[in-house]
Write an enzyme that holds these catalytic residues in place. Structure first.
Site, short mmCIF file in Angstrom:
data_model
loop_
_atom_site.label_atom_id
_atom_site.label_comp_id
_atom_site.label_asym_id
_atom_site.label_seq_id
_atom_site.Cartn_x
_atom_site.Cartn_y
_atom_site.Cartn_z
N CYS A 183 40.48 34.14 40.86
CA CYS A 183 41.86 34.50 41.18
C CYS A 183 41.90 35.92 41.73
O CYS A 183 41.33 36.84 41.14
CB CYS A 183 42.74 34.43 39.93
SG CYS A 183 43.02 32.78 39.30
N GLY A 193 65.90 43.81 56.62
CA GLY A 193 64.91 43.72 57.69
C GLY A 193 64.98 44.84 58.71
O GLY A 193 64.07 44.98 59.55
N CYS A 215 45.22 35.82 36.35
CA CYS A 215 43.98 35.22 35.83
C CYS A 215 43.85 35.49 34.33
O CYS A 215 43.52 34.59 33.55
CB CYS A 215 42.77 35.79 36.59
SG CYS A 215 41.24 34.87 36.33
N CYS A 224 39.30 31.30 35.02
CA CYS A 224 40.41 30.73 34.25
C CYS A 224 40.67 29.27 34.60
O CYS A 224 41.48 28.62 33.95
CB CYS A 224 41.67 31.55 34.45
SG CYS A 224 42.45 31.33 36.08
N CYS A 257 39.22 28.47 40.17
CA CYS A 257 38.80 29.79 39.70
C CYS A 257 37.71 29.62 38.63
O CYS A 257 37.91 28.91 37.64
CB CYS A 257 40.00 30.54 39.11
SG CYS A 257 39.55 32.11 38.32
#
Length: 276
Positions: free
Chosen positions: A260, A26, A266, A239, A236
């Site tokens: 997606c 970080g 997808c 899919c 979606c």
């Protein structure tokens, strides 16, 4: 031409910065950002990180906003391929290095993978403390009270934070970090991830990292649940996925469809259903 475009000294310097960033999760590390044949602000940070760590055995995937076929993703993939001759792929599971802008893949990453983020603004304190010197002092003292005040003001006025992306996270219980402009939906994926995650900001000349299996939590009040984008009752249209980040698309009749955002997820989902 040099392998991976950058000269060896440049790659060594970037690798040293990456090692320091991994050692202090970080923490923002400065590096000497080099000129590349793309403009700064268009992914040069992620590009330099990828060029510094890639080798002949790697399998490269590049996505932009979850898509393998966008102009930015295709140009970066073609450039890296032309200067390294590495294999490229659109499959998340087959890739060893994934360079990304604005998304973390839907498919869980593994230990042998590295996720490289293109980062525009590396310091999360920039939104509350524009003075860089003061921001460094706040990081040194782990003083993130201004971020907490920002969250408190949003929560008191609107019931929750209005931050939709770049949601501040605490890494390894020490540094507040900007996770790049990923949506809140992807924020939980940063935590305890098996893959190494490296963030590169070329214009700002900064690198930071999250090593595998590192604790990463979003800044949130104890009595408030961290909420991500909800796609409840949305499916979606391609899919049929009900558990992925979806894009809202209007057709010529003004009707709304959802797809997606992650194109590989997808495609994989669609092939799996067709093979059943």
């Amino acid at each position: 031409m040099r392998y991976a475009f950058l000269d060896e000294e440049a790659k060594k310097e970037i690798r040293r910065s990456i090692l320091k960033a991994i050692a202090i999760p970080g923490y923002i590390v400065s590096f000497a950002s080099r000129e590349l044949p793309v403009a700064r602000g268009w992914g040069t940070g992620g590009l330099q990180v990828t060029l510094a760590i890639i080798n002949e055995e790697d399998n490269l995937k590049v996505i932009d906003q979850g898509c393998d076929g966008s102009v930015n993703a295709v140009n970066i993939r073609n450039f890296i391929s032309s200067v390294t001759k590495v294999n490229t792929t659109t499959s998340t599971t087959d890739a060893t290095i994934i360079q990304t802008r604005h998304r973390i893949p839907e498919i869980h990453l593994e230990e042998n993978q590295t996720l490289v983020f293109q980062v525009p603004m590396p310091d999360i304190l920039e939104t509350v403390e524009p003075n860089i010197s003061k921001a460094k002092l706040l990081h040194a003292n782990a003083d993130y009270s201004k971020l907490w005040v920002l969250l408190y003001e949003d929560t008191s006025q609107f019931g929750d934070s209005r931050i939709s992306n770049r949601y501040p996270v605490m890494v390894n219980n020490r540094y507040a970090m900007d996770p790049s402009p990923i949506p809140k939906y992807d924020t939980p994926k940063l935590n305890n991830c098996k893959a190494l995650q490296i963030f590169g900001a070329g214009r700002e000349k900064k690198i930071y990292a999250i090593p595998p299996y590192t604790n990463v939590v979003p800044l949130k009040f104890e009595d408030r649940e961290f909420k991500v984008e909800s796609f409840e009752n949305k499916v979606c249209s391609r899919c049929g996925s009900t558990h992925s980040f979806l894009d809202e698309v209007y057709d010529d009749n003004g009707d709304i469809h959802y797809y997606c955002n992650d194109t590989d997820f997808c495609d994989t989902n669609l092939k799996s259903k067709e093979n059943k």
